[in-house]
Design an enzyme around this catalytic site. Sequence first.
Site, mmCIF file in Angstrom:
data_model
loop_
_atom_site.group_PDB
_atom_site.id
_atom_site.type_symbol
_atom_site.label_atom_id
_atom_site.label_comp_id
_atom_site.label_asym_id
_atom_site.label_seq_id
_atom_site.Cartn_x
_atom_site.Cartn_y
_atom_site.Cartn_z
ATOM 1 N N GLU A 171 79.868 91.246 63.548
ATOM 2 C CA GLU A 171 79.680 89.841 63.921
ATOM 3 C C GLU A 171 80.869 89.244 64.665
ATOM 4 O OE1 GLU A 171 80.191 91.132 61.003
ATOM 5 O OE2 GLU A 171 81.243 89.825 59.608
ATOM 6 N N LYS A 188 76.517 73.281 65.252
ATOM 7 C CA LYS A 188 76.562 72.073 66.084
ATOM 8 C C LYS A 188 75.715 72.207 67.359
ATOM 9 C CE LYS A 188 78.467 68.001 66.445
ATOM 10 N NZ LYS A 188 78.672 67.071 65.323
ATOM 11 N N CYS A 242 80.578 95.672 55.477
ATOM 12 C CA CYS A 242 81.846 95.701 54.743
ATOM 13 C C CYS A 242 81.602 95.717 53.229
ATOM 14 C CB CYS A 242 82.737 94.551 55.180
ATOM 15 S SG CYS A 242 84.446 94.821 54.686
ATOM 16 N N TYR A 243 81.839 94.606 52.537
ATOM 17 C CA TYR A 243 81.551 94.580 51.093
ATOM 18 C C TYR A 243 80.086 94.960 50.844
ATOM 19 C CZ TYR A 243 81.155 92.943 46.275
ATOM 20 O OH TYR A 243 80.936 92.877 44.931
ATOM 21 N N ASP A 247 75.016 64.173 64.328
ATOM 22 C CA ASP A 247 74.374 64.794 63.163
ATOM 23 C C ASP A 247 73.443 63.827 62.436
ATOM 24 O OD1 ASP A 247 76.062 66.770 63.930
ATOM 25 O OD2 ASP A 247 77.454 66.551 62.257
ATOM 26 N N HIS A 272 83.084 94.961 61.054
ATOM 27 C CA HIS A 272 82.416 93.659 61.189
ATOM 28 C C HIS A 272 81.759 93.506 62.564
ATOM 29 C CE1 HIS A 272 83.720 91.806 57.438
ATOM 30 N NE2 HIS A 272 84.776 92.586 57.564
ATOM 31 N N GLY A 279 82.810 90.316 51.793
ATOM 32 C CA GLY A 279 83.280 89.445 50.717
ATOM 33 C C GLY A 279 84.640 89.902 50.250
#
Length: 517
Positions: free
Chosen positions: A172, A373, A83-84, A229, A170, A56
Site C-alpha cells: 500500500e 477528503k 505484514c502482521y 464535511d 507493504h 499491526g
Amino acid sequence: MNNPQMVLIVDFGAQYTQLIARRVREAHVYCEVVPYFTPLDEIAGWHPIGIILSGGPASVLDEDAPRVDPGLYALGVPVLGICYGMQLTAHLLGGTVERAGQREYGPVPVRFDTRCPLFADMPEESVCWMSHTYHVTQAPQGFISTARSDNCAFCAMADEERRLYAVQFHPEVTHTQYGRQLLSNFLTHICGAAGDWTMSTFIDRAVEAIRQRVGEEDHVLLGLSGGVDSSVAAALIARAIGSRLTCVYVDHGFMRAGETETVKDVFTRIFPVNLVAVDAGERFLGRLKGICDPEEKRKRIGAEFVACFADEARRLENVRFLAQGTIYPDVIESGSVKGSAVIKSHHNVGGLPDDVASRFTGGLVEPLRMLFKDEVRSLGEALGLPEELVWRQPFPGPGLAIRVMGEVTADKLAVVRASDAILREEMAAAGLTRSVSQYFTVLTDTLSVGVMGDECTRENVLALRAVTTDDFMTVDWARLPWELLSRISERIVNEVPHVNRIVYDITTKPPATVEWE
Ligand code: XMP
C-alpha cells in the site's frame, strides 16, 4: 438497493491501514475497515468478495496478540495478509513465525514468482517496503513461498487452491514499486472485482443505511459549520430523511464574506432541511472584548459555540440522533481499532454538556466515516452541492477572529473580511484556487505610517498569506505571480478603508505556522 461488491479490511492497528483502504477505493472497489475483533458471522454477513488483513504493531507470538477466528480462512473468500496479517495467517494455519535475526526496515529488492496471479504483470524483481521484526520461517500446509529476498525465504506465500495469499512487505505504500499493481491484481484477478464502484453506488447505499438507522419518525440534529464535511454530511442525510434533519448553523460573526448566505441558500433551496441559523455575532464579539491572547480567543469561541449549539438543541423535540461530518482520517486519529466514536474535538462541537448529549439516545450518525477528503468532495459534487462549498479551502473554526491580531473589533473584522473577499476573487480569476492550498489576509496589530492625499495616516499593516501543502504539517509559501500580487494590493488599498500598507508573507512552516495567531 444497489449492493456493490465490497472488500473488508481487517484492522490490526497498523498506521498504514487507511492507505490500504485508499488504494482499494482508487481501484474503484468499495471497502470498509473493521476492527480485528469483529465476530466471524458479522464478517461473513457482509458478503465480501475479498478480505485483507492489515499490518499491526503486535507480535503474533504474544499471548494477547490480536487474532481473528481461523474460520475466516474457510469462508471461501480470498484473503490477502499484509505484514502482521501474513504472520498471523502463518501462525493460525500451522506455519512457523520467528523473530528475525535483524529487524528489516526500508526498501528491499524482492524476487517474485510471477506465475502467481498476485504478481501478474510485474517484473521478476522489484523494490518493496519492509517494516517488521518477525517473519515466517515455515509456511503452513498448502502454502508455497512466492517471493523471496536475500534475507527472507518467505517475502510472500500463497495457497492458490484456497485463494489465500500473504505478503511480508507493504504493497500500500508508494515506496513499494509495484504495490498498486499487486493490490489491483488481488482485487481483479483473485477476488473478481469489477472495479465499478462510484459515488452514486455509495450514495444509494448510504441513503438506505441512514433510513434504516433513523427509522420512520425520529429526527437528526447536525451542527453545520459551512465547511466541506458538515455540508456534505447534511446534503446526504437530507437526501435520506429530508426535513427530519435539523441543521443548526451558528454564525459567530467571524465567517468570510458571503459564506452565511451560501449556507442559507443551499440548505433551504437545494437541500431543504429544517435550518436553524443563529445570528450570534454580537454575543461572540462581547465574549472577546479585551481579549488579545490567541489561545484564550480560541477557548472562548469554542465554549460559546458549544453553548449556542446546546441552547438550540435543548429547544428541539424528538431529536434522538446527532449527526457529524466525521471523515475517515478523524476516525483513524481517534483509533478505529478501539471502535471509539468520539465527538470531533478539534472542531467546534467539542464536549457537549451532559443534559444535551444524553438526549441523543439513538447515538451518532456519521455517514462520511469511511471516506477520505477527496472522496467527500466527489460525493459533494455527485449530490449537487455548489462548487464553492465543495472546493472550499480549509478555514479555522474560530474564523476571522484569529486573523485579527490582538483584540477583535467589528471594524477590524470588516477590514479582514473585505480584503479576504478581494483576495479570493483575484485568486479565482487567476485560476489558482485549487493549486494554492490556503490563502487569506491578516490584520496585524502593527501600526504603520502612510500618506493619503496630503494626509498622514496611521493604520494596521495588512498581510497576505498563500501557502501550498499536502498535509498542512509543513507548508511552502506560494510563488504568486507579481502582477497578481500587484493587482490584489491595488484593489485592497483602493477598495478597503483603513489599509495603507500590505506585505506578503514569505515564510515556510516550520518555522512559521499557516495562521498568524
Ligand atoms: P497552523 O496555523 O497550525 O494551521 O499551521 C494548520 C491548519 O489548521 C488550521 N487551523 C485551525 N483550524 N481551528 C481550526 O479548526 C483552529 O483553531 C485552527 N488554527 C489553525 C489552519 O487554518 C490551517 O489550515
